[in-house]
Design a protein around this motif. Structure first.
Motif, PDB file in Angstrom:
ATOM      1  N   ASN A 195     -21.054  -3.760 -21.661  1.00 49.37           N
ATOM      2  CA  ASN A 195     -21.627  -3.160 -20.554  1.00 49.37           C
ATOM      3  C   ASN A 195     -21.519  -4.132 -19.416  1.00 49.37           C
ATOM      4  O   ASN A 195     -22.183  -3.551 -18.439  1.00 49.37           O
ATOM      5  CB  ASN A 195     -22.931  -2.542 -21.050  1.00 49.37           C
ATOM      6  N   VAL A 196     -21.054  -5.333 -19.818  1.00 49.23           N
ATOM      7  CA  VAL A 196     -21.387  -6.205 -18.485  1.00 49.23           C
ATOM      8  C   VAL A 196     -20.224  -5.858 -17.342  1.00 49.23           C
ATOM      9  O   VAL A 196     -18.840  -6.300 -17.846  1.00 49.23           O
ATOM     10  CB  VAL A 196     -21.262  -7.623 -19.010  1.00 49.23           C
ATOM     11  N   GLN A 197     -20.495  -5.363 -16.424  1.00 49.23           N
ATOM     12  CA  GLN A 197     -19.657  -4.941 -15.523  1.00 49.23           C
ATOM     13  C   GLN A 197     -18.594  -6.049 -15.018  1.00 49.23           C
ATOM     14  O   GLN A 197     -17.466  -5.912 -14.719  1.00 49.23           O
ATOM     15  CB  GLN A 197     -20.164  -4.139 -14.232  1.00 49.23           C
ATOM     16  N   GLY A 198     -19.341  -6.995 -14.348  1.00 56.23           N
ATOM     17  CA  GLY A 198     -18.497  -8.199 -13.954  1.00 56.23           C
ATOM     18  C   GLY A 198     -17.390  -8.898 -14.865  1.00 56.23           C
ATOM     19  O   GLY A 198     -16.256  -8.922 -14.539  1.00 56.23           O
ATOM     20  N   PHE A 199     -17.820  -8.747 -16.273  1.00 58.68           N
ATOM     21  CA  PHE A 199     -16.810  -8.963 -17.244  1.00 58.68           C
ATOM     22  C   PHE A 199     -15.536  -7.885 -17.175  1.00 58.68           C
ATOM     23  O   PHE A 199     -14.480  -8.342 -17.251  1.00 58.68           O
ATOM     24  CB  PHE A 199     -17.198  -9.049 -18.701  1.00 58.68           C
ATOM     25  N   LYS A 200     -15.818  -6.704 -17.416  1.00 56.28           N
ATOM     26  CA  LYS A 200     -14.869  -5.673 -17.279  1.00 56.28           C
ATOM     27  C   LYS A 200     -13.952  -5.847 -16.093  1.00 56.28           C
ATOM     28  O   LYS A 200     -12.710  -5.424 -16.198  1.00 56.28           O
ATOM     29  CB  LYS A 200     -15.921  -4.238 -17.361  1.00 56.28           C
ATOM     30  N   ASP A 201     -14.567  -5.792 -15.009  1.00 55.40           N
ATOM     31  CA  ASP A 201     -13.835  -5.912 -13.545  1.00 55.40           C
ATOM     32  C   ASP A 201     -12.714  -7.020 -13.661  1.00 55.40           C
ATOM     33  O   ASP A 201     -11.951  -6.751 -13.077  1.00 55.40           O
ATOM     34  CB  ASP A 201     -14.800  -6.214 -12.496  1.00 55.40           C
ATOM     35  N   PHE A 202     -13.358  -8.173 -14.083  1.00 56.32           N
ATOM     36  CA  PHE A 202     -12.365  -9.363 -13.911  1.00 56.32           C
ATOM     37  C   PHE A 202     -11.326  -9.122 -14.762  1.00 56.32           C
ATOM     38  O   PHE A 202     -10.080  -9.409 -14.455  1.00 56.32           O
ATOM     39  CB  PHE A 202     -13.322 -10.696 -14.334  1.00 56.32           C
ATOM     40  N   TRP A 203     -11.619  -8.830 -16.163  1.00 56.06           N
ATOM     41  CA  TRP A 203     -10.545  -8.816 -17.016  1.00 56.06           C
ATOM     42  C   TRP A 203      -9.770  -7.640 -17.149  1.00 56.06           C
ATOM     43  O   TRP A 203      -8.531  -7.823 -17.823  1.00 56.06           O
ATOM     44  CB  TRP A 203     -11.260  -8.896 -18.340  1.00 56.06           C
ATOM     45  N   ILE A 207      -2.941  -8.711 -11.065  1.00 54.88           N
ATOM     46  CA  ILE A 207      -2.397  -9.951 -10.120  1.00 54.88           C
ATOM     47  C   ILE A 207      -1.016  -9.654  -9.724  1.00 54.88           C
ATOM     48  O   ILE A 207      -0.135  -9.801 -10.513  1.00 54.88           O
ATOM     49  CB  ILE A 207      -2.634 -11.233 -10.869  1.00 54.88           C
ATOM     50  N   LEU A 208      -1.008  -9.223  -8.418  1.00 49.57           N
ATOM     51  CA  LEU A 208       0.058  -8.693  -7.859  1.00 49.57           C
ATOM     52  C   LEU A 208       0.865  -7.686  -8.703  1.00 49.57           C
ATOM     53  O   LEU A 208       2.359  -7.764  -9.059  1.00 49.57           O
ATOM     54  CB  LEU A 208       1.108  -9.987  -7.946  1.00 49.57           C
ATOM     55  N   GLY A 209       0.027  -6.836  -9.357  1.00 41.73           N
ATOM     56  CA  GLY A 209       0.602  -5.717  -9.982  1.00 41.73           C
ATOM     57  C   GLY A 209       0.790  -6.154 -11.294  1.00 41.73           C
ATOM     58  O   GLY A 209       1.127  -5.040 -12.047  1.00 41.73           O
ATOM     59  N   VAL A 210       0.494  -7.213 -11.633  1.00 43.21           N
ATOM     60  CA  VAL A 210       0.642  -7.577 -13.257  1.00 43.21           C
ATOM     61  C   VAL A 210      -0.445  -7.694 -13.870  1.00 43.21           C
ATOM     62  O   VAL A 210      -1.447  -8.286 -13.581  1.00 43.21           O
ATOM     63  CB  VAL A 210       1.555  -9.018 -13.378  1.00 43.21           C
ATOM     64  N   PRO A 211      -0.722  -6.945 -14.837  1.00 47.59           N
ATOM     65  CA  PRO A 211      -2.099  -7.007 -15.535  1.00 47.59           C
ATOM     66  C   PRO A 211      -2.324  -8.516 -15.971  1.00 47.59           C
ATOM     67  O   PRO A 211      -1.556  -9.555 -16.362  1.00 47.59           O
ATOM     68  CB  PRO A 211      -1.987  -6.248 -16.992  1.00 47.59           C
ATOM     69  N   LEU A 212      -3.877  -8.793 -15.961  1.00 53.87           N
ATOM     70  CA  LEU A 212      -4.406 -10.066 -16.151  1.00 53.87           C
ATOM     71  C   LEU A 212      -3.977 -10.595 -17.596  1.00 53.87           C
ATOM     72  O   LEU A 212      -3.432 -11.678 -17.847  1.00 53.87           O
ATOM     73  CB  LEU A 212      -5.916 -10.192 -16.015  1.00 53.87           C
ATOM     74  N   ALA A 272      -8.087 -14.595 -27.491  1.00 54.28           N
ATOM     75  CA  ALA A 272      -7.488 -13.163 -27.877  1.00 54.28           C
ATOM     76  C   ALA A 272      -8.612 -12.314 -28.072  1.00 54.28           C
ATOM     77  O   ALA A 272      -8.474 -11.089 -27.826  1.00 54.28           O
ATOM     78  CB  ALA A 272      -6.554 -13.279 -29.122  1.00 54.28           C
ATOM     79  N   ALA A 273     -10.044 -12.798 -28.410  1.00 53.71           N
ATOM     80  CA  ALA A 273     -10.992 -11.863 -28.735  1.00 53.71           C
ATOM     81  C   ALA A 273     -11.349 -11.251 -27.505  1.00 53.71           C
ATOM     82  O   ALA A 273     -11.765 -10.048 -27.100  1.00 53.71           O
ATOM     83  CB  ALA A 273     -11.994 -12.436 -29.447  1.00 53.71           C
ATOM     84  N   LEU A 274     -11.449 -12.152 -26.507  1.00 49.36           N
ATOM     85  CA  LEU A 274     -11.594 -11.768 -24.961  1.00 49.36           C
ATOM     86  C   LEU A 274     -10.721 -10.763 -24.440  1.00 49.36           C
ATOM     87  O   LEU A 274     -11.033  -9.833 -23.790  1.00 49.36           O
ATOM     88  CB  LEU A 274     -11.680 -12.940 -23.965  1.00 49.36           C
ATOM     89  N   MET A 275      -9.529 -10.982 -24.878  1.00 47.04           N
ATOM     90  CA  MET A 275      -8.493 -10.096 -24.518  1.00 47.04           C
ATOM     91  C   MET A 275      -8.632  -8.714 -25.077  1.00 47.04           C
ATOM     92  O   MET A 275      -8.349  -7.605 -24.554  1.00 47.04           O
ATOM     93  CB  MET A 275      -6.913 -10.628 -24.706  1.00 47.04           C
ATOM     94  N   TYR A 276      -9.144  -8.560 -26.121  1.00 44.23           N
ATOM     95  CA  TYR A 276      -9.203  -7.512 -27.015  1.00 44.23           C
ATOM     96  C   TYR A 276     -10.678  -6.753 -26.269  1.00 44.23           C
ATOM     97  O   TYR A 276     -10.854  -5.374 -26.123  1.00 44.23           O
ATOM     98  CB  TYR A 276      -9.710  -7.580 -28.647  1.00 44.23           C
ATOM     99  N   LEU A 277     -11.639  -7.571 -26.031  1.00 44.70           N
ATOM    100  CA  LEU A 277     -13.031  -6.837 -25.264  1.00 44.70           C
ATOM    101  C   LEU A 277     -12.431  -6.294 -23.912  1.00 44.70           C
ATOM    102  O   LEU A 277     -12.782  -5.375 -23.564  1.00 44.70           O
ATOM    103  CB  LEU A 277     -13.834  -8.039 -25.025  1.00 44.70           C
ATOM    104  N   ALA A 278     -11.379  -6.910 -23.124  1.00 45.36           N
ATOM    105  CA  ALA A 278     -10.759  -6.613 -22.131  1.00 45.36           C
ATOM    106  C   ALA A 278     -10.329  -5.264 -22.217  1.00 45.36           C
ATOM    107  O   ALA A 278     -10.469  -4.240 -21.292  1.00 45.36           O
ATOM    108  CB  ALA A 278     -10.326  -7.415 -21.270  1.00 45.36           C
TER     109      ALA A 278
END
Length: 365
Positions: A195-203, A207-212, A272-278
């Protein structure tokens, strides 16, 4: 009186500069020199093609063949930008873990717990307490927690393997069961929503049309290549995997280095866990199921020896892309997961057989 006689088989040309010409080689000498030069060029070419360059060329050809099959069987559904982006997104999480796994296998070890570590890291980083702390301070808290949990699991693996003399297969198998079980206990087998919106927005940004996520995979790959090929850490990893006793006699702290290698793969699991969360906006004890098999398969396909001492990051990246592309081709052709698993198993067996053949050829030469 000057002697203008010549020995048989040689000829002196006219002396136009006042200096005698050198003796021209006989036809037999020319043939021997040409044969030697040709043999040297052939040996160089064979050595180049049997090395990492040749293996990577073979992997690229295999990837291109799979792409051609995708275009032929799925047409425009495969040959589109969206499909290429999907392949890269699918490869990103497995790829990050595979980079860390490459170092472990090169060092002569194995890690069966990476999928469970990813699950535990994602659950711990998305607990109510962690998210509350992130909302009160900054979403970077979630990043720190995931990396800390992954690194700590890797540290436990490394210490018990290096200093406790536990076999890597047994130790990481125990960590697989323990980490997955702890993730289920913490989450109570429920999916935890981020539910942390800042985390969801960033991840979820591009970047130049390429997913983070794809950018992260690229950065980790470049960093892994540099670490393996341009640093003392990489050279020590190869030395430890090739001959631990010789590495110890050369002054390398083998136990400490082995521990660091497992910490490295643990950090990759945390990322990789952070990427799963994103990607899913959830933390779950089911994340990373069978991820260890995908990572090991990609590393083996990429040319890293299971016995250690040899491996390439480039090969691992291509191996990840081969499996991701193959999965998309199967999905577009309405093939079930069981068929994909059979194909993946066959590819792994072929890769191992080729490794053994190349190893025997290298030993004979």
């Amino acid at each position: 009186m000057s002697d203008h006689s010549t020995t048989p088989g040689t000829h002196r040309g006219p002396d136009l500069t006042g200096v005698e010409n050198t003796v021209a080689p006989t036809s037999d000498t020319v043939r021997v020199e040409n044969a030697a030069a040709e043999s040297e060029r052939s040996s160089r070419g064979a050595g180049l093609m049997s090395g990492s360059f040749g293996r990577n060329i073979g992997l690229i050809v295999a990837l291109l063949v799979i792409c051609v099959v995708g275009v032929v069987t799925a047409g425009d559904r495969f040959a589109s930008v969206d499909t290429m982006v999907t392949i890269l997104r699918l490869a990103s999480i497995v790829g990050v873990v595979s980079i860390g796994m490459t170092f472990v296998i090169i060092s002569g070890g194995i890690d069966l717990s990476v999928g469970a570590i990813v699950a535990l890291s994602s659950v711990w980083a998305s607990t109510f307490a962690t998210q509350t702390m992130a909302e009160d301070t900054h979403w970077v808290v979630m990043v720190f927690v995931a990396l800390a949990v992954g690194g700590a699991c890797g540290l436990v693996n490394g210490v018990l393997i290096a200093y406790g003399n536990v076999v890597p297969f047994i130790m990481t198998l125990a960590m697989l069961a323990s980490a997955r079980g702890l993730a289920e206990i913490i989450s109570e087998r429920r999916t935890q929503i981020v539910n942390v919106q800042g985390f969801k927005d960033f991840w979820s940004a591009d970047i130049l049309g390429v997913p983070l996520l794809v950018v992260i995979f690229a950065l980790v790959s470049v960093g892994g290549w540099f670490l393996l090929n341009r640093t003392t850490f990489g050279r020590r990893t190869l030395a430890v995997g090739g001959n631990p006793e010789a590495a110890r006699l050369a002054g390398i702290n083998v136990k400490r280095h082995t521990t660091l290698v497992y910490v490295l793969v643990g950090l990759c699991c945390g990322l990789a866990a952070l990427m799963y969360l994103a990607r899913t906006s959830t933390g779950s004890s089911t994340h990373g199921t069978l991820l260890e098999l995908d990572a090991i398969a990609a590393v083996v396909i990429g040319g890293t020896l299971l016995t250690g001492g040899r491996g390439t990051i480039v090969g691992t990246v291509i191996g990840v892309l081969i499996f991701s592309t193959l999965s998309i081709v199967f999905v577009l052709n309405n093939q079930d997961s069981s068929t994909q698993a059979v194909a993946k198993g066959l590819i792994i067996v072929v890769a191992v057989l080729l490794q053994q053949r190349l190893a025997r050829r290298s030993a004979s030469t």
